[in-house]
Design a protein around this motif. Structure first.
Motif, PDB file in Angstrom:
ATOM      1  N   HIS A  37      54.528 -52.650 -34.841  1.00 19.39           N
ATOM      2  CA  HIS A  37      55.323 -52.210 -35.983  1.00 19.39           C
ATOM      3  C   HIS A  37      54.431 -51.637 -37.099  1.00 19.39           C
ATOM      4  O   HIS A  37      54.724 -50.568 -37.654  1.00 19.39           O
ATOM      5  N   ASP A  80      46.727 -52.979 -28.118  1.00 14.54           N
ATOM      6  CA  ASP A  80      47.901 -53.862 -28.159  1.00 14.54           C
ATOM      7  C   ASP A  80      48.359 -54.273 -26.765  1.00 14.54           C
ATOM      8  O   ASP A  80      49.100 -55.252 -26.614  1.00 14.54           O
ATOM      9  N   LEU A  92      53.620 -62.420 -27.793  1.00 12.35           N
ATOM     10  CA  LEU A  92      54.724 -61.497 -28.020  1.00 12.35           C
ATOM     11  C   LEU A  92      54.917 -61.220 -29.500  1.00 12.35           C
ATOM     12  O   LEU A  92      55.133 -60.059 -29.915  1.00 12.35           O
ATOM     13  N   GLY A  93      54.831 -62.247 -30.323  1.00 14.10           N
ATOM     14  CA  GLY A  93      54.956 -62.032 -31.768  1.00 14.10           C
ATOM     15  C   GLY A  93      53.837 -61.167 -32.316  1.00 14.10           C
ATOM     16  O   GLY A  93      54.073 -60.277 -33.154  1.00 14.10           O
ATOM     17  N   ALA A  94      52.597 -61.395 -31.861  1.00  7.97           N
ATOM     18  CA  ALA A  94      51.478 -60.576 -32.317  1.00  7.97           C
ATOM     19  C   ALA A  94      51.634 -59.131 -31.873  1.00  7.97           C
ATOM     20  O   ALA A  94      51.328 -58.192 -32.628  1.00  7.97           O
ATOM     21  N   ILE A  96      54.480 -57.483 -31.292  1.00  7.56           N
ATOM     22  CA  ILE A  96      55.548 -56.848 -32.074  1.00  7.56           C
ATOM     23  C   ILE A  96      55.060 -56.503 -33.477  1.00  7.56           C
ATOM     24  O   ILE A  96      55.296 -55.399 -33.990  1.00  7.56           O
ATOM     25  N   ALA A  97      54.356 -57.429 -34.135  1.00  8.86           N
ATOM     26  CA  ALA A  97      53.864 -57.175 -35.492  1.00  8.86           C
ATOM     27  C   ALA A  97      52.836 -56.051 -35.518  1.00  8.86           C
ATOM     28  O   ALA A  97      52.877 -55.157 -36.383  1.00  8.86           O
ATOM     29  N   PHE A 107      54.894 -66.814 -26.406  1.00 14.30           N
ATOM     30  CA  PHE A 107      55.579 -66.517 -27.663  1.00 14.30           C
ATOM     31  C   PHE A 107      54.597 -66.001 -28.719  1.00 14.30           C
ATOM     32  O   PHE A 107      54.903 -65.076 -29.472  1.00 14.30           O
ATOM     33  N   VAL A 108      53.410 -66.603 -28.780  1.00 12.45           N
ATOM     34  CA  VAL A 108      52.405 -66.156 -29.750  1.00 12.45           C
ATOM     35  C   VAL A 108      51.980 -64.724 -29.458  1.00 12.45           C
ATOM     36  O   VAL A 108      51.902 -63.867 -30.353  1.00 12.45           O
TER      37      VAL A 108
END
Length: 550
Positions: free
Chosen positions: A60, A262, A52-54, A56-57, A49-50
């Motif tokens: 973006h 990334d 994946l969030g990094a 995506i941010a 989860f960590v």
């Protein structure tokens, strides 16, 4: 220190060891699938989860930065091209204002004018001078004759005195306008700017490598910078209108939606999964697979040899379920071995009793046959001797079937019907009296096997027909035909056809007192269970018999 520890440090450490051991035993006692689920979930879910969030941010923010950069480059490039063409057009028109009302139809003066116009440009530009009818007066050396000038000329833009067009095939940007004021407005000036000149205008260094830059006018396209690789499907080109919206500048930085760096955020969950999978494999291998293989080998060895000593419980490190299965199989194997021994002993005892019963039945039938033979020799009249012989033939037929069944008891293949018929025929011919010695029985028989319940009716049918033939005329022959037939359909038993031909049968329905014989033969024929045909008028009986496979 003593106040801190209510008990001694050694006792406290021992309690912690006991608690850890209890927790471990509790975890080990849980089902294997639950333990695997807990391990994999704790190892993989939070980092995934960590990461994946990094990812995506970061992606973006990367897209936003490049969209802003692309908008800035496209706007600056469009403004630079628009201003540069505007300056070139104004400088050339000022020449006509300065030259006054000269007649540029003269080639010499026209050529000097073209050279003068080219000298004013800060980038190479090719010019041509035409009259308002479109006739070419003079041009520079590299000017493309194919133009996009619409006659009569009229400025299309509200804010510009010139028109701008794209020459797609020539790779040129064309601008055209009327030269000077009246009466010099009878001349039409056409300028062509090549791709290299346009790149100098927009300063190539401001456009990153790999990007794409185009000028578009309706269906015409002028590529200024072509990408080294195909445009990505995820790209978002920037469109900036210029030259009073007559031409659009299209810019695409042709960059992926995320950076290569990334990708590490994407690969991180994969690496985590690989680590957890490796751990899971080790756990499964030593807790499930190895014990299962040991148990499987023990089961296979037991199946081959039947020795219980080779069945060993799984190792202590195996899963609880595997250990329970191994122990259960061990106990079942012991009980099964005991049952098999008891079953073998009971089966052996049963075989012994069956053989004893059949042996006694065979002996009793032999005794009965001997008694009948003795009484037959003491009989005084021919009628009495014939009656004894008839009974003896039936007893002999029963004894032959019983003897055949006794001999084939261990093989389990049923009775050999061909051998049974041959032995019956030999026994019948042996029992004939002196005046019946010319009686003939012909056979044409294939080897087939039938169960006891089929063999007994066949033997009695043959005996009844032979007795009737002897009673009618001993000189009339009998033919017995037995042929094997294959099954017509799959999963159906094979069958054989038994055909009995006797001339005496034609008199079976005409002679009086034969109704009992007909009923006996019909009753035994029904016991065969198959199709039958009893045509007494033709001296012909036929029975279809299900037989056993070889």
């Amino acid at each position: 220190m003593k106040a801190f520890f209510k008990n001694s440090p050694s006792k406290t450490f021992h309690k912690k060891q006991l608690l850890t051991r209890r927790l471990f035993l509790l975890f080990v006692s849980m089902p294997t699938w639950f333990r695997m689920l807990v391990v994999l979930s704790l190892a993989q879910l939070p980092p995934s989860f960590v990461a994946l969030g990094a990812f995506i941010a970061s992606s973006h923010q990367y897209r936003l930065n490049h969209q802003k950069e692309a908008q800035l480059i496209a706007t600056e490039s469009a403004r630079t091209i628009d201003d540069s063409v505007d300056i070139l057009a104004y400088d050339v028109r000022n020449i006509f204002d300065e030259e006054g009302s000269y007649d540029f139809a003269d080639m010499g003066e026209c050529s000097l004018l073209i050279q003068h116009m080219q000298s004013l440009g800060f980038v190479p530009v090719d010019y041509a001078l035409m009259d308002t009818s479109g006739r070419l007066l003079c041009k520079s050396d590299n000017f493309k004759v194919n133009t996009a000038v619409l006659l009569p000329f009229k400025p299309l833009g509200a804010n510009n005195f010139y028109n701008v067009d794209i020459l797609e095939n020539e790779g040129q940007l064309q601008f055209s306008f009327l030269g000077g004021h009246y009466p010099l407005s009878k001349y039409l000036v056409v300028g062509q700017i090549g791709r290299d000149s346009l790149l100098k205008i927009i300063e190539r260094k401001v456009v990153p490598d790999g990007s794409a830059l185009f000028l578009a006018q309706k269906s015409h396209l002028l590529p200024l910078i072509s990408p080294k690789k195909p445009l990505l499907k995820q790209s978002h080109p920037v469109v900036i209108p210029t030259f009073d919206n007559s031409i659009n500048l299209i810019y695409d930085n042709n960059l992926p939606p995320f950076r290569k760096v990334d990708l590490l955020f994407v690969l991180l969950p994969v690496l985590i999964w690989f680590m957890t999978a490796s751990i899971g494999w080790v756990v499964v291998h030593y807790m499930l697979l190895r014990p299962l293989r040991r148990t499987q080998r023990a089961i296979v060895d037991y199946g081959k040899t039947g020795e219980i000593q080779k069945i060993k419980p799984a190792s202590i490190g195996a899963a609880r379920e595997i250990r329970q299965v191994s122990k259960a199989f061990y106990h079942v194997a012991v009980r099964l071995a005991a049952h098999e021994r008891a079953l073998r002993n009971a089966l052996q005892h049963q075989k012994m009793l069956t053989r004893e019963v059949h042996h006694r039945v065979k002996n009793n039938l032999q005794v009965v046959s001997s008694l009948l033979s003795i009484h037959s020799r003491r009989a005084e009249t021919a009628k009495e001797k014939s009656a004894y012989a008839t009974i003896q033939r039936r007893v002999n037929a029963l004894a032959i079937v019983q003897r055949q069944y006794y001999n084939e008891l261990d093989k389990g293949q049923g009775l050999d019907l061909s051998l049974l018929i041959k032995e019956l025929v030999n026994g019948l011919q042996t029992s004939l009296q002196t005046f019946e010695k010319n009686f003939q029985i012909e056979t044409e028989i294939d080897q087939v096997f039938v169960p006891l319940e089929k063999a007994m009716p066949i033997a009695f049918i043959l005996v009844e027909i032979v007795d009737f033939s002897l009673a009618v005329d001993p000189l009339l022959p009998i033919t017995i035909i037995l042929h094997r037939h294959s099954a017509e359909f799959e999963n159906t038993p094979d069958h054989a056809g038994l055909e009995i031909r006797a001339e005496a049968l034609k008199q079976l329905s005409s002679r009086k007192g034969n109704e009992v014989i007909r009923r006996i033969i019909s009753a035994f024929g029904r016991q065969l269970g198959g199709k039958s045909a009893e045509k007494e008028e033709d001296g012909y009986y036929y029975y279809d018999i299900d037989i056993l496979p070889d």
